[in-house]
Design an enzyme around this catalytic site. Structure first.
Site, PDB file in Angstrom:
ATOM      1  N   GLU A 167      54.881  25.453  45.367  1.00 48.81           N
ATOM      2  CA  GLU A 167      53.707  25.931  46.092  1.00 48.81           C
ATOM      3  C   GLU A 167      52.540  26.349  45.192  1.00 48.81           C
ATOM      4  O   GLU A 167      52.149  27.521  45.176  1.00 48.81           O
ATOM      5  CB  GLU A 167      54.101  27.098  47.015  1.00 48.81           C
ATOM      6  CG  GLU A 167      55.199  26.749  48.009  1.00 48.81           C
ATOM      7  CD  GLU A 167      55.530  27.888  48.979  1.00 48.81           C
ATOM      8  OE1 GLU A 167      54.986  28.986  48.812  1.00 48.81           O
ATOM      9  OE2 GLU A 167      56.322  27.671  49.905  1.00 48.81           O
ATOM     10  N   GLU A 347      61.837  23.832  52.076  1.00 49.72           N
ATOM     11  CA  GLU A 347      61.947  25.167  52.678  1.00 49.72           C
ATOM     12  C   GLU A 347      61.545  25.079  54.140  1.00 49.72           C
ATOM     13  O   GLU A 347      60.551  24.425  54.479  1.00 49.72           O
ATOM     14  CB  GLU A 347      61.007  26.195  52.025  1.00 49.72           C
ATOM     15  CG  GLU A 347      61.421  26.653  50.666  1.00 49.72           C
ATOM     16  CD  GLU A 347      60.459  27.688  50.081  1.00 49.72           C
ATOM     17  OE1 GLU A 347      59.796  28.421  50.843  1.00 49.72           O
ATOM     18  OE2 GLU A 347      60.364  27.733  48.849  1.00 49.72           O
TER      19      GLU A 347
END
Ligand code: IFM
Length: 440
Positions: A167, A347
């Site tokens: 991320e 995720e």
């Protein structure tokens, strides 16, 4: 109820964690401080002053935790290694005890037949490098590639995949523009440089590792979401397009098209990064996979930044809308707009308020969230998107960054006073779901 859809036998069903969120042992066996140690110990930065000093104490409970993992029946585990545990000051010399820990982790996973998926950077930059300018300084790019080499040489023989960055949007935007995550800076110009440096570090690390571990799948993980206009008017649509540019295209375009999106460059103006052609070539280094972290969509109103999404399926304890359709939409759109390597959902999960009742935690909302999102992923697969695996976030309740231990994402409940682990209903549901897939 089980999500419909056919998943092949070798589909990876896993759970995920990250080093700072679960390991604890912050001052042990030669680990150096990271920017999250500094940030969490700064008053007012994390809810209730929580820190990752102890977290789930996973560092000391490795075998017990991996037994629990095996009991879930997963065939894959996504975790990160802590840069400051391996290179306490960010660069050589290495810390043998730090590497030994991950060596044991990999051996223990292999012994249980679980494929290791390793992430190099899940936000814990060595503090020493931050003191020298952190991701804002170009030297950090080479330090990261050197670190990647150390990890690939020592651990690359047993991992299925290595992800460079988790991320990068969060690192750049929340860490350097909004200041709500470490290192807590608020400078849009710096955030834009940081995002560019992160992508270059990713490319350089992939290049370095490719030569060392040709068998290992190399990739990156992005947090992506559709940005939907709140109303069908030009202003909301334009704002939504810009938000999409900042979150999705700012990372996807350089990685898979070799350029930054023009509209976002114009939006940033003089705050934009100074980009050279050879840097774009480096960023575009071919990848074996792209990991996507999906939690919710963005709901964009031109005038009201706090406009609340309809939330027909409810909201999680983070206040995030439950919106599984967004995952299907996102996957179809990415497959349409880009020439992609195989995808993993690296995720997906939800925080809800959990209550321990004896030896159980009833979390029907989490079960339903997982079920609906697996079905949403399956819908995209049915329409031709090449998805190879799914990782629920998270294996254990853990340190949820600025929210500390207040928000619980785990399939396994952790009593942070005693470190007792208790399977939630969602863990049992996921175990049974995976078993049902295997017996098809
Ligand atoms: O806990 C985080 C994780 O570290 C990165 N992705 C989002 C999760 C939930 O906020």
């Amino acid at each position: 109820m089980m999500p419909s859809g056919y998943f092949p036998k070798d589909f990876q069903w896993g759970v995920a964690t990250s080093a700072y969120q679960v390991e604890g042992a912050a001052h042990e066996d030669g680990r150096g401080p990271s920017i999250w140690d500094t940030f969490s110990h700064t008053p007012g930065k994390v809810a209730e002053g929580h820190t990752g000093d102890v977290a789930c104490d996973h560092y000391h409970r490795l075998e017990e935790d991996l037994d629990l993992l095996a009991a879930l029946g997963v065939n894959a585990y996504r975790f990160s290694v802590a840069w400051p545990r391996i290179l306490p000051s960010g660069r050589s010399p290495t810390n043998p005890k730090g590497l030994d820990f991950y060596d044991r982790l990999l051996d223990a996973l292999c012994a249980r037949g679980i494929q290791p998926h390793l992430t190099l950077y899940h936000w814990d930059l060595p503090q020493r490098l931050q003191d020298e300018g952190g991701w804002g300084h170009r030297d950090t790019i080479q330090h990261f590639a050197d670190y990647a080499e150390v990890v690939a040489r020592r651990l690359g023989d047993r991992v299925a995949s290595i992800c460079t960055l988790n991320e990068p949007w969060v690192v750049a935007t929340l860490g350097h523009e909004k200041g709500i995550f470490a290192p807590g800076l608020t400078d849009r110009w710096l955030a834009a440089q940081v995002s560019h440096h992160l992508l270059m570090a990713h490319g350089l690390a992939v290049k370095a590792m490719r030569a060392l571990v040709p068998r290992v799948q190399l990739g990156i993980v992005l947090n992506l979401a559709p940005s939907d206009p709140a109303r069908e008017n030009a202003a909301d649509r334009a704002k939504a397009h810009l938000e999409d540019g900042l979150l999705v295209r700012w990372y996807m375009d350089p990685l898979f098209r070799g350029r930054y999106p023009q509209d976002v460059l114009e939006h940033l103006g003089t705050d934009g990064p100074d980009v050279k052609l050879e840097e774009l070539t480096l960023i575009r280094e071919p990848l074996d996979f792209l990991g996507i972290n999906y939690y919710t969509r963005n709901f964009i109103h031109a005038e009201d930044p706090n406009a609340k999404a309809p939330g027909k399926m409810g909201f999680t304890d983070m206040g995030w809308e439950v919106y599984p359709q967004g995952l299907t939409d996102l996957l179809l759109r990415l497959a349409r707009d880009y020439s992609l390597p195989p995808l993993y959902i690296t995720e997906n999960g939800a925080a809800f308020v959990d209550r321990l009742e004896g030896d159980t935690v009833h979390d029907p909302e989490r079960v339903s969230y997982l079920e609906q999102h697996i079905a949403a992923m399956s819908a995209a697969r049915d329409q031709g998107v090449d998805i190879r695996g799914y990782f629920a976030w998270s294996f254990l309740d853990n340190f949820e960054w600025a929210s500390g231990y207040q928000k619980r994402f785990g399939l396994v409940y952790v009593d942070f006073d005693t470190q007792r682990r208790v399977l939630k209903d969602s863990a049992r549901w996921y175990r049974d779901f995976i078993a049902s897939q295997r017996s098809r």
